[in-house]
Design a protein around this motif. Structure first.
Motif, PDB file in Angstrom:
ATOM      1  N   LYS B 177       0.837  -1.210   0.000  1.00  0.00           N
ATOM      2  CA  LYS B 177       0.000   0.000   0.000  1.00  0.00           C
ATOM      3  C   LYS B 177       0.866   1.251   0.000  1.00  0.00           C
ATOM      4  O   LYS B 177       0.640   2.191  -0.749  1.00  0.00           O
ATOM      5  CB  LYS B 177      -0.905   0.006   1.238  1.00  0.00           C
ATOM      6  CG  LYS B 177      -2.119  -0.874   1.089  1.00  0.00           C
ATOM      7  CD  LYS B 177      -3.383  -0.111   1.506  1.00  0.00           C
ATOM      8  CE  LYS B 177      -4.634  -0.849   1.073  1.00  0.00           C
ATOM      9  NZ  LYS B 177      -4.784  -2.158   1.744  1.00  0.00           N
ATOM     10  N   LYS B 178       1.873   1.221   0.897  1.00  0.00           N
ATOM     11  CA  LYS B 178       2.765   2.379   0.995  1.00  0.00           C
ATOM     12  C   LYS B 178       3.455   2.625  -0.341  1.00  0.00           C
ATOM     13  O   LYS B 178       3.565   3.759  -0.814  1.00  0.00           O
ATOM     14  CB  LYS B 178       3.832   2.119   2.061  1.00  0.00           C
ATOM     15  CG  LYS B 178       3.358   2.385   3.463  1.00  0.00           C
ATOM     16  CD  LYS B 178       4.534   2.332   4.419  1.00  0.00           C
ATOM     17  CE  LYS B 178       4.307   1.317   5.502  1.00  0.00           C
ATOM     18  NZ  LYS B 178       5.510   0.968   6.235  1.00  0.00           N
ATOM     19  N   LEU B 179       3.914   1.540  -0.925  1.00  0.00           N
ATOM     20  CA  LEU B 179       4.623   1.655  -2.197  1.00  0.00           C
ATOM     21  C   LEU B 179       3.712   2.252  -3.263  1.00  0.00           C
ATOM     22  O   LEU B 179       4.112   3.129  -4.038  1.00  0.00           O
ATOM     23  CB  LEU B 179       5.110   0.274  -2.625  1.00  0.00           C
ATOM     24  CG  LEU B 179       5.912   0.231  -3.909  1.00  0.00           C
ATOM     25  CD1 LEU B 179       7.257   0.896  -3.693  1.00  0.00           C
ATOM     26  CD2 LEU B 179       6.120  -1.191  -4.381  1.00  0.00           C
ATOM     27  N   PHE B 180       2.463   1.792  -3.264  1.00  0.00           N
ATOM     28  CA  PHE B 180       1.529   2.285  -4.274  1.00  0.00           C
ATOM     29  C   PHE B 180       1.262   3.772  -4.119  1.00  0.00           C
ATOM     30  O   PHE B 180       1.178   4.501  -5.115  1.00  0.00           O
ATOM     31  CB  PHE B 180       0.213   1.506  -4.204  1.00  0.00           C
ATOM     32  CG  PHE B 180       0.310   0.154  -4.827  1.00  0.00           C
ATOM     33  CD1 PHE B 180       1.459  -0.232  -5.490  1.00  0.00           C
ATOM     34  CD2 PHE B 180      -0.737  -0.751  -4.754  1.00  0.00           C
ATOM     35  CE1 PHE B 180       1.574  -1.474  -6.064  1.00  0.00           C
ATOM     36  CE2 PHE B 180      -0.633  -1.998  -5.332  1.00  0.00           C
ATOM     37  CZ  PHE B 180       0.520  -2.357  -5.975  1.00  0.00           C
ATOM     38  N   SER B 181       1.123   4.232  -2.888  1.00  0.00           N
ATOM     39  CA  SER B 181       0.848   5.653  -2.727  1.00  0.00           C
ATOM     40  C   SER B 181       2.046   6.469  -3.218  1.00  0.00           C
ATOM     41  O   SER B 181       1.882   7.537  -3.785  1.00  0.00           O
ATOM     42  CB  SER B 181       0.492   5.980  -1.277  1.00  0.00           C
ATOM     43  OG  SER B 181       1.589   5.742  -0.458  1.00  0.00           O
ATOM     44  N   LEU B 182       3.244   5.894  -3.044  1.00  0.00           N
ATOM     45  CA  LEU B 182       4.434   6.572  -3.570  1.00  0.00           C
ATOM     46  C   LEU B 182       4.389   6.607  -5.097  1.00  0.00           C
ATOM     47  O   LEU B 182       4.668   7.633  -5.726  1.00  0.00           O
ATOM     48  CB  LEU B 182       5.686   5.844  -3.091  1.00  0.00           C
ATOM     49  CG  LEU B 182       7.018   6.343  -3.636  1.00  0.00           C
ATOM     50  CD1 LEU B 182       7.219   7.796  -3.286  1.00  0.00           C
ATOM     51  CD2 LEU B 182       8.162   5.517  -3.088  1.00  0.00           C
ATOM     52  N   MET B 183       4.002   5.482  -5.684  1.00  0.00           N
ATOM     53  CA  MET B 183       3.928   5.427  -7.142  1.00  0.00           C
ATOM     54  C   MET B 183       2.919   6.443  -7.677  1.00  0.00           C
ATOM     55  O   MET B 183       3.164   7.116  -8.683  1.00  0.00           O
ATOM     56  CB  MET B 183       3.535   4.015  -7.600  1.00  0.00           C
ATOM     57  CG  MET B 183       4.682   3.032  -7.539  1.00  0.00           C
ATOM     58  SD  MET B 183       4.142   1.318  -7.693  1.00  0.00           S
ATOM     59  CE  MET B 183       3.601   1.263  -9.381  1.00  0.00           C
ATOM     60  N   LEU B 184       1.802   6.541  -6.977  1.00  0.00           N
ATOM     61  CA  LEU B 184       0.766   7.477  -7.442  1.00  0.00           C
ATOM     62  C   LEU B 184       1.246   8.920  -7.359  1.00  0.00           C
ATOM     63  O   LEU B 184       0.970   9.724  -8.259  1.00  0.00           O
ATOM     64  CB  LEU B 184      -0.512   7.281  -6.620  1.00  0.00           C
ATOM     65  CG  LEU B 184      -1.216   5.947  -6.907  1.00  0.00           C
ATOM     66  CD1 LEU B 184      -2.366   5.719  -5.931  1.00  0.00           C
ATOM     67  CD2 LEU B 184      -1.722   5.894  -8.345  1.00  0.00           C
ATOM     68  N   SER B 185       1.992   9.230  -6.299  1.00  0.00           N
ATOM     69  CA  SER B 185       2.448  10.612  -6.187  1.00  0.00           C
ATOM     70  C   SER B 185       3.504  10.925  -7.242  1.00  0.00           C
ATOM     71  O   SER B 185       3.590  12.036  -7.746  1.00  0.00           O
ATOM     72  CB  SER B 185       2.950  10.909  -4.782  1.00  0.00           C
ATOM     73  OG  SER B 185       4.175  10.272  -4.569  1.00  0.00           O
ATOM     74  N   LEU B 186       4.299   9.914  -7.602  1.00  0.00           N
ATOM     75  CA  LEU B 186       5.273  10.119  -8.675  1.00  0.00           C
ATOM     76  C   LEU B 186       4.569  10.331 -10.002  1.00  0.00           C
ATOM     77  O   LEU B 186       4.964  11.141 -10.831  1.00  0.00           O
ATOM     78  CB  LEU B 186       6.194   8.905  -8.787  1.00  0.00           C
ATOM     79  CG  LEU B 186       7.264   8.803  -7.733  1.00  0.00           C
ATOM     80  CD1 LEU B 186       8.031   7.503  -7.895  1.00  0.00           C
ATOM     81  CD2 LEU B 186       8.212   9.982  -7.833  1.00  0.00           C
TER      82      LEU B 186
END
Lengths: 355, 502, 376
Positions: B177-186
């Motif tokens: 989940k954490k990784l995905f939110s990072l991907m979305l912000s990128l």
């Protein structure tokens, strides 16, 4: 950030995870342990073994006796941080002593040329061993074991017996003492005696300072840690692994040359049995000083305290009346063993945490 | 060319001796897009990525970055052009601090400015909401955070294309989940992300587009809404969903004794490798299979059965008797054999001869003090070399000099020689030629007819359907279904693998 | 064209088969120590053939004894050969070497003397039967081996570093066992094992070494030690999946080395009937490792040849004795050996090998090219 809630939860998480995990690097943790061990040991010695240990000169004598070992241990730590080992340093020291002694006495050499000779010998060992280890990928242990025996053999080939150097220039240098203001003491006759250190100690402290800075603040220094931490990762991070390993061995060789000359200044003679076992003391000091054998973790300041701890415990053992040589060796080995196991356990616990 | 494409790859070809790894593959990545690259093993995903990152040189085609044609010669080149990669395994140094890991190897000048590095790193970590402190040692962070630090490093070097090669395979749900939110912000910052993964749910959670490869060829590029899961699976496996003929073999399954006591029975078996506790049983003469996409936990399940990794809990019965299987030797003594997935790492003992490799398991079971005589070992080896027609100069040849298929046969011989009642074959047909594949499948059916129980795992559904009479379906570390009889067809299997709305 | 080609191929066939047989011999592992031995023998034959003279002399007690350089070599290499047995196994299974053997030999010797002397340092007669002393020494040595093995296999520390502990402390422990006194056994019976048994002209250590070799041959024949340690050394992961416990195997090899150390220590003290803690078996670890390497065994573990290792030990002793004969002092010998080691490891380094293969290929390619040009 699309989702404000998620950001919040992240912040919370971060606070939590930081709190639960002390933000202390392995290097600093081990350094802390080393300094603590040294201080506790020294204080205990002062309290239980009397005033001898309380005299500043006793402490300075530890430095005087171990200046060369400090330098050798620094070199050893450099190599160990990159994940290698160099067991030739002790015999290189003996070779340097013998070469310089023969050069000064039998060939009427100049002290400064002798210094260059010492550095040259160390550099040569570093070059060859570094090349074999870094560029031909041969186990550092085997390479430096051979280096150790080569140095040993060469020492006896140059001169098989012990002799004292009578070169006047050298004797003057050897006798030079640097007084330390404010630490002197009054002897039984009531005279004030200055506390002093030998030149070697100044050199050793300089070496410690320089390499502490190198490891802390230069790119080369940080590369040492990266290579020792994970070879392959370091490579993908854009670090030249081979050159880094080569540099470490080169510096270790060079420091063996420097240490050799400092040892020579301290003893003032050449002998095949000089500095025998110094490599083991250097390794032990590094390990006690918090350098991990697996590489990537270590600190020159720790190594410095490692040497002090080692010699303090030797002094304690001696003043307990156990002055036979074997006791010191056994204590050193026992200390080494304890610190090794400590590291192994530390590492195992960490791996468990991860998985 | 498309307006907002950051990366265009056109007609990419790559040949290895005897293999066409990539043939005329197109790939387009647009600004601010998360693009999944999908395909089963050997589809050409990793080859495509290696071409893009300069590890391999291409044999044909063009690559354009923001419309400008480029030549990528080395990973360094790729990095300088703004193509950053984060690999499955973390390629950072655990002994250094987070900040150092982000900047080492990239700074100019001989000195390290800690203050500046730490503040820069802290800023970057904060802007990406990565829960780590700049001065923290990397090894003390969780794997997910380490993965994110690797991403932060990649992002900071002014990257336009970010490649994430299976970054989630070792993460738990929270961490993903954490990784995905990072991907979305990128993504919002306009970075184009290529996401390689085996987890279908994750693809549907974050991706905008999917490109599917199969056998080194482009199957197609799809917008995520237009491609339901089942379709995706069928595209990856190369079987059209609707008009797929059922090819269930007419193999007579009469020899399976479903009524009797199971040969092997596990209840709430729990491993330590990230699979949920599972129940499992197998009967005499049965061939069953574990299926699911790569990384779904099928290998971990059979490893748990064999005791290859540490077993955390559960009860196990062999022939109705309760037994403890904690290590491989326990399993072997209970008549279980296991042919591991990774032949090179876990199977062969490279420098040893074919003979020693064949007798190894039986020898260990027989005991340390009772070695086979040379002639006995020779006889065993010759028997199985003949039986499985292993092509080797002699039984003295080191196994590492044999071809992959023959190495696999040697390992198979090892476990057949151990005469198990229950044989586990994990990907026995991977990376070997067609002829040997068929031979191995025939052998499995023959063994079952002789009354042995077999678990057969393969990435190729065809093989599974042809050989298994029952399939355990797995997804994301959990058993999600069990199929047998008429359910054993491609459509149902794929639907079960895909899960969700079908 | 085809005819001429055939003709061309037919001619050198015989020579090719000869080359092939030579190649086969060269590829055998035993070839390396054999070749080294041959070089040494040739060198000595040319330099001084009297090196190979063996004569039957009378000892001081009037018993017949064989003497000559060859006998000295066989005699003095005994400890080395015995230790090479254990070291080969350790190397194979753990991929590292034990550098504490010299120090533990001192411990073993010290234990023997302690048991034989009891509380006195120079007893008139032995306080315990020799066999008891030997057995106690065996147990103690195996315990020290077990200590090394434990640190290596269970704490996962590289063998060379793990054995550094005993390397440092060993000789001191040896001195401590006997209170740093130098016990002397005056009973000549004790000296039989390191020198001569009256009436038998061959030195006893040669027999002891032979017995050890027979024992290890039997062990390798009647147990799976070879298979297990090789498998563990080559691929521990795969070994584990085949039911072998890699940790236990590594541990076991260190214990076996401990037993070898006991025998070597026993011979060492028997030779002199006393011990010098800091000198006994000094630097022997280097020679033993060298013997294993000279035997063509990979120092990184895996397959091994016991015969080659043992032969390697005798070659090392041959070299040492030759150097002695040419008046090279005992510590200077180390320099020569170091050079031999470096040459050996450099030649066996994978990178160097690859380069040599490439050069060979280039060479043959060039030759083929030349040949083609000539044909054209």
């Amino acid at each position: 950030m699309s989702n404000p809630f998620e950001k919040n939860s992240n912040k919370e998480l971060s606070a939590k995870s930081l709190k639960s995990r002390v933000s202390l690097t392995d290097t600093n943790l081990l350094l802390f342990i080393t300094i603590a061990v040294f201080l506790i040991m020294y204080v205990c010695a002062v309290v239980f073994l009397g005033k001898g240990f309380a005299k500043p000169q006793t402490f300075l004598n530890i430095l005087n006796e171990n200046a060369a070992l400090i330098i050798l241990s620094c070199g050893m730590s450099l190599v160990m941080i990159t994940g290698g080992i160099d067991i030739s340093v002790g015999q290189v020291t003996a070779l340097v002593c013998m070469s310089c002694a023969v050069f000064l006495d039998k060939h009427g050499g100049n002290v400064y040329v002798a210094m260059i000779l010492a550095l040259g010998i160390g550099l040569a060992f570093g070059l060859v061993q570094g090349y074999l280890v870094a560029y031909l990928n041969i186990q550092p242990f085997i390479v430096t074991l051979a280096g150790m025996f080569f140095a040993k053999g060469m020492t006896t080939i140059i001169n098989a017996t012990q002799f004292n150097v009578e070169n006047a220039q050298f004797k003057a240098l050897k006798a030079t003492r640097v007084t330390v203001p404010g630490l002197g003491s009054v002897n039984k006759l009531g005279n004030y005696i200055d506390a002093y250190v030998e030149i070697g100690v100044i050199v050793a402290l300089l070496v410690v300072l320089i390499f502490f800075c190198v490891l802390r603040w230069t790119r080369t220094g940080r590369n040492f840690y990266a290579v020792g931490g994970n070879n392959q990762s370091a490579n993908t991070l854009g670090i030249n692994v081979r050159r880094t390993k080569f540099t470490a061995h080169l510096l270790c060789g060079l420091l063996a040359g420097v240490g050799g000359f400092v040892y020579f200044m301290h003893v003032g003679s050449g002998s095949p049995s000089h500095a025998s076992g110094a490599e083991m003391n250097a390794i032990a000091s590094s390990i006690i000083g918090g350098t991990m054998l697996t590489g990537g973790v270590g600190n020159i300041a720790g190594t410095f305290f490692g040497v002090l701890s080692l010699s303090t415990i030797k002094n304690i053992v001696t003043s307990l009346g156990l002055d036979e040589a074997w006791w010191t060796n056994i204590t050193v080995a026992a200390m080494l063993c304890i610190f090794l196991l400590l590291q192994s356990i530390l590492l195992a616990r960490k791996n468990k945490q991860k998985s | 060319m498309e307006n907002n494409a950051v990366l265009e790859m056109r007609g990419i070809c790559k040949y290895f001796p005897g293999v066409r790894a990539l043939e005329n593959v197109d790939f387009t990545l647009r600004e601010g897009e998360i693009h999944a690259l999908m395909g089963e093993n050997g589809a050409g995903k990793s080859t495509l990525i290696k071409v893009l990152t300069g590890v391999y040189s291409k044999d044909g085609g063009d690559i354009r970055l923001a419309g400008v044609p480029v030549h990528i010669r080395s990973p360094q080149d790729a990095q300088n052009m703004g193509i950053s990669t984060v690999y499955q395994e973390i390629t950072l140094c655990p002994n250094l601090t987070v900040a150092e890991n982000m900047y080492i190897g990239r700074t100019k000048g001989p000195l390290t400015n800690w203050k500046k590095m730490n503040t820069d790193a802290a800023k970057l970590l904060d802007s990406l909401s990565i829960p780590a402190k700049a001065t923290q040692q990397l090894g003390s962070c969780s794997i997910a955070v380490q993965q994110m630090v690797a991403i932060a490093r990649a992002v900071d070097s002014d990257c336009k294309v970010l490649i994430l090669d299976e970054p989630t395979s070792s993460l738990d749900e929270q961490e993903v989940k954490k990784l995905f939110s990072l991907m979305l912000s990128l993504k919002e910052k306009g970075v184009g992300i290529i996401f390689v993964t085996h987890f279908l749910e994750q693809v549907y959670e974050v991706c905008d587009r999917i490109t599917v490869l199969r056998d080194g060829k482009l199957v197609g590029e799809y917008i995520i809404e237009d491609l339901p899961r089942v379709q995706l699976v069928s595209k990856m496996l190369g079987k059209e969903f609707d008009d797929m003929a059922e090819i269930k073999s007419e193999e007579d399954a009469a020899h399976i004794e479903y009524d009797g006591i199971p040969v092997y029975e596990a209840e709430k078996l729990t491993g330590t490798t990230g699979i949920a506790p599972f129940d499992f049983e197998i009967h005499k003469g049965e061939v069953n299979g574990f299926t699911g996409l790569l990384g779904s936990g099928r290998s971990e399940c059979v490893r748990a059965i064999f005791g290859a990794d540490r077993v955390a809990g559960g009860t196990v019965k062999v022939n109705g008797k309760k037994v403890k299987i904690n290590k491989p030797l326990d399993a072997m003594k209970n008549g279980i054999s296991y042919l591991p997935e990774d032949r090179k790492r876990d199977g062969i003992v490279g420098d040893l001869s074919v003979r020693d490799n064949i007798i190894l398991a039986l020898q260990v079971m027989k005991g340390f003090f009772r070695p086979f005589s040379r002639s006995q070992a020779e006889a065993f080896a010759d028997e199985y070399i003949k039986l499985l027609s292993i092509k080797t100069a002699s039984s003295d040849t080191p196994i590492k000099s044999l071809s992959g298929g023959n190495q696999q046969k040697v390992i198979l011989a090892r476990w057949l020689l151990a005469n198990p009642v229950y044989l586990i074959l994990d990907e026995p047909t991977r990376g070997i030629d067609i002829g040997t594949k068929v031979e191995i499948q025939k052998l499995v059916l023959k063994l079952a007819a002789e009354g042995k129980s077999v678990t057969f795992i393969s990435s190729e559904l065809d093989e599974m359907i042809r050989t298994c009479s029952r399939l355990v379906v797995m997804r994301d570390g959990k058993v999600v279904g069990e199929l047998k009889g008429s359910d054993l067809n491609q459509n149902t299997i794929m639907a079960t693998i895909a899960g969700g709305e079908s | 064209m085809s005819v001429s080609e055939n003709h061309f191929e037919n001619l050198p066939k015989k020579s090719v088969s000869v080359i092939d047989t030579i190649k086969k011999i060269v590829q055998k592992q035993v070839f390396i120590p054999l070749a080294a031995l041959l070089v040494l023998i040739l060198f000595n034959l040319i330099a001084d053939p009297s090196f190979f003279k063996i004569s039957l002399d009378k000892s001081s007690s009037g018993d017949p004894v064989l003497s000559g350089y060859l006998i000295t070599i066989l005699d003095n290499a005994s400890e080395l050969a015995i230790l090479a047995i254990g070291m080969t196994l350790v190397t194979s299974a753990s991929g590292g070497q034990d550098i504490s053997v010299g120090a533990t030999v001192a411990i073993a010797g010290s234990v023997v003397l302690k048991v034989l002397c009891g509380s006195q340092s120079r007893p008139d007669q032995m306080q315990a039967p020799i066999i008891v002393a030997f057995l106690i020494c065996l147990v103690v040595s195996m315990l020290f081996g077990a200590f090394n093995g434990m640190v290596v296999s269970f704490f996962k520390i590289q063998p060379m570093v793990a054995t550094l502990i005993l390397f440092t402390a060993g000789r001191s422990i040896a001195a401590w066992i006997n209170n740093n006194e130098l016990p002397v056994i005056s009973d000549p019976k004790f000296g039989y094992y390191g020198n001569f048994i009256p009436g038998i002209p061959v030195p006893t250590p040669i027999f002891i070494a032979a017995i050890c070799m027979i024992i290890i041959a039997l062990v390798l024949k009647f147990t799976n030690l070879r298979l297990y340690s090789q498998a563990v050394g080559i691929n521990p992961s795969s070994s584990r999946l085949n039911g072998i416990n890699p940790q236990l195997v590594k541990f076991l090899t260190f214990v076996i080395l401990g037993a070898c150390v006991a025998v070597a220590g026993f011979i060492k003290v028997s030779r002199l009937s006393t011990i010098n803690y800091s000198v006994v078996a000094k630097d022997i670890e280097m020679d033993v490792i060298l013997a294993v390497a000279l035997g063509g065994n990979q120092l990184s573990g895996g397959k091994f040849s016991m015969t080659s290792s043992i032969l390697g030990a005798y070659v090392i002793q041959f070299l040492t004795t030759t150097l002695f004969k040419f008046k090279v002092s005992s510590s200077a010998i180390a320099a020569y050996k170091a050079v031999v080691v470096i040459v050996l490891v450099v030649l066996s380094a994978p990178i160097v090998r690859e380069k040599m293969v490439q050069m060979k290929k280039k060479g043959t390619a060039a030759k083929v090219g030349k040949a083609k040009k000539e044909v054209a």
